[in-house]
Design an enzyme around this catalytic site. Structure first.
Site, short mmCIF file in Angstrom:
data_model
loop_
_atom_site.label_atom_id
_atom_site.label_comp_id
_atom_site.label_asym_id
_atom_site.label_seq_id
_atom_site.Cartn_x
_atom_site.Cartn_y
_atom_site.Cartn_z
N ASP A 62 -0.99 22.00 -6.69
CA ASP A 62 -2.14 22.87 -6.42
C ASP A 62 -3.39 22.16 -6.93
O ASP A 62 -3.64 22.12 -8.13
CB ASP A 62 -1.94 24.20 -7.15
CG ASP A 62 -3.13 25.14 -7.00
OD1 ASP A 62 -4.11 24.78 -6.29
OD2 ASP A 62 -3.10 26.23 -7.60
N TYR A 157 -16.05 34.53 2.04
CA TYR A 157 -15.73 33.25 2.67
C TYR A 157 -17.01 32.52 3.10
O TYR A 157 -17.16 31.32 2.87
CB TYR A 157 -14.83 33.50 3.88
CG TYR A 157 -14.40 32.27 4.62
CD1 TYR A 157 -13.53 31.36 4.05
CD2 TYR A 157 -14.84 32.03 5.93
CE1 TYR A 157 -13.11 30.23 4.74
CE2 TYR A 157 -14.42 30.90 6.62
CZ TYR A 157 -13.57 30.01 6.03
OH TYR A 157 -13.15 28.89 6.72
N LYS A 161 -18.24 28.90 1.70
CA LYS A 161 -18.44 27.76 2.59
C LYS A 161 -19.90 27.30 2.60
O LYS A 161 -20.17 26.11 2.81
CB LYS A 161 -17.97 28.11 4.01
CG LYS A 161 -16.45 28.21 4.13
CD LYS A 161 -15.74 26.96 3.64
CE LYS A 161 -14.27 26.93 4.02
NZ LYS A 161 -13.58 25.72 3.50
#
Length: 250
Positions: A62, A157, A161
């Site tokens: 991860d 989101y 971004k």
């Protein structure tokens, strides 16, 4: 890509696998990271079968975790001695609910979205760039989204971004002239997430595009290959839409 080593995260997913395969076809050595051991093994097997002679180092982990990101970098350095290209594919939304009104977004979801989309970039850039600067050469390619300018139901989101796009520009300034830093902004790409959508939802997303089709993982891979190539040596700090003509508007 001959004599170049590319570290690619998320290499078990459709996008990461396509990127890794495309870079291998052009002669790059690969350092592949992926959180799923099964998906990572499938990628290594598929790429090895399709690109005979490809050299691959891989490690399950991860990369939003600093220690596991460092282990991936060390794996690549032990096998190849240098990492020239960093392709940060890891990102997305962990929740099975893709769209959530802002007032319904929990603090847990908000933090998880930012962690997934930013922390791998943070760790891996810090781990690889010092050697790139010393060598006088490097390429970093991040993945933003066409929703970086905002999208209904994806405030978390879109904001994450947008942060990736902003980070890209900041680092392009800091690491110049030795290292170029760019990102791409995909629209809807034909992956398993899209394939699970109801047909009406698929139609709505498809009809938003000028080209009237979903993007394919190979479309992303080709754009990344260009930004990593010598032909893109005078491009830095840019956000390249790979979106079929989609551009967000209120």
């Amino acid at each position: 890509m001959a004599n170049r080593t590319a570290l690619i995260t998320g290499a078990g997913g459709p996008m990461g696998r396509a990127v890794a395969k495309r870079f291998a076809q052009e002669g790059a050595k690969l350092v592949l990271g992926e959180i799923s051991a099964n998906r990572l093994g499938q990628s290594v097997e598929e790429i090895t079968a399709e690109v005979p002679g490809v050299q691959i180092a891989s490690l399950r982990g991860d990369v939003t975790n600093g220690g596991e990101a460092a282990a991936l970098v060390q794996t690549g350095l032990e096998k190849f001695g240098h990492i020239d290209l960093l392709i940060n594919v890891v990102g997305g939304i962990k929740s099975s609910v893709m769209s959530e009104p802002f007032l319904n977004i929990s603090e847990e979801r908000w933090n998880a979205t930012f962690n997934l989309n930013l922390m791998a970039n943070f760790h891996l850039i810090k781990l690889t760039v010092p050697a790139m600067l010393k060598a006088g050469y490097g390429r970093i390619i991040n993945v933003s989204s066409i929703n970086f300018a905002g999208a209904e139901g994806q405030a978390d989101y879109g904001a994450a971004k947008a942060a990736v796009a902003s980070l890209t520009r900041s680092l392009a300034i800091e690491f110049a002239p030795a290292v170029t830093v760019n990102c791409i902004s995909p629209a809807t790409i034909n992956t398993s997430v899209v394939q699970r959508m109801p047909e009406e939802e698929k139609r709505l997303y498809r009809d938003k595009t000028v080209l009237k089709r979903f993007g394919e993982p190979l479309d992303i891979a080709n754009a990344m290959l260009f930004l990593a190539s010598e032909e893109a040596g005078y491009i830095t700090g840019e956000n390249l839409p790979v979106s079929g003509g989609v551009w967000p508007a209120l």
